[in-house]
Motif scaffolding. Structure first.
Motif, PDB file in Angstrom:
ATOM      1  N   GLU A 164      34.962  40.282  38.460  1.00 35.10           N
ATOM      2  CA  GLU A 164      35.307  40.140  39.876  1.00 35.10           C
ATOM      3  C   GLU A 164      36.255  38.981  40.147  1.00 35.10           C
ATOM      4  O   GLU A 164      36.186  38.321  41.176  1.00 35.10           O
ATOM      5  N   ILE A 165      37.169  38.746  39.210  1.00 32.37           N
ATOM      6  CA  ILE A 165      38.241  37.773  39.407  1.00 32.37           C
ATOM      7  C   ILE A 165      39.494  38.563  39.741  1.00 32.37           C
ATOM      8  O   ILE A 165      39.813  39.552  39.080  1.00 32.37           O
ATOM      9  N   LYS A 166      40.195  38.121  40.778  1.00 32.10           N
ATOM     10  CA  LYS A 166      41.400  38.824  41.210  1.00 32.10           C
ATOM     11  C   LYS A 166      42.613  38.196  40.528  1.00 32.10           C
ATOM     12  O   LYS A 166      42.778  36.980  40.535  1.00 32.10           O
ATOM     13  N   TYR A 167      43.459  39.034  39.960  1.00 31.37           N
ATOM     14  CA  TYR A 167      44.669  38.594  39.276  1.00 31.37           C
ATOM     15  C   TYR A 167      45.896  39.099  40.024  1.00 31.37           C
ATOM     16  O   TYR A 167      45.883  40.191  40.587  1.00 31.37           O
ATOM     17  N   TYR A 168      46.959  38.295  39.989  1.00 32.28           N
ATOM     18  CA  TYR A 168      48.197  38.616  40.689  1.00 32.28           C
ATOM     19  C   TYR A 168      49.349  38.673  39.695  1.00 32.28           C
ATOM     20  O   TYR A 168      49.381  37.928  38.715  1.00 32.28           O
TER      21      TYR A 168
END
Length: 138
Positions: free
Chosen positions: A101-105
């Motif tokens: 649940e880590i958001k990456y860009y």
């Protein structure tokens, strides 16, 4: 091209700057004011887009931005995340959630095109500032 720039520099020294006096104290005051200013949003966007050529989480991005001396969102991470959200909404970034649940860009192709334009603009700004610092006040 180089000769034209040298000619412009000489002409500016003779005509544009000949009536201006930049004492050391005035130069120091100007440089201090420049250094105290927060980084302009355009420069923050440029730094973010530059860093997101490779995928990063928001946390990694925040640390990388801080290491570059950009303090606009110090004590306010909402500034960074709202900026990321805007860049994503206009199609310059894409994001994904991983299994933890880590958001990456990451930049999209549209974002890469804009980044190239910003890089050219930044290069022109640096050139002008170098000319002012090296040629205008000496």
């Amino acid at each position: 091209m180089e000769d034209r720039i040298k000619g412009l520099r000489i002409a500016m020294k003779k005509h544009t700057f000949n009536q201006l006096e930049f004492t050391e104290q005035l130069q120091k005051n100007i440089k201090e004011k420049i250094n105290k200013q927060e980084t302009k949003e355009e420069e923050v966007v440029f730094a973010i887009m530059n860093l997101l050529s490779q995928e990063k989480s928001g946390y990694e991005l925040a640390n990388s931005i801080r290491s570059r001396g950009i303090r606009n969102f110090e004590d306010n991470d909402g500034f960074l995340y709202s900026l990321l959200h805007r860049l994503e909404n206009v199609g310059y970034l894409q994001s994904r959630w991983d299994e933890t649940e880590i958001k990456y860009y990451l930049l999209t192709e549209k974002g890469r095109k804009i980044l190239r334009k910003l890089e050219k603009k930044q290069a022109r700004k640096r050139f002008v500032l170098n000319e002012l610092y090296e040629g205008g006040w000496n």
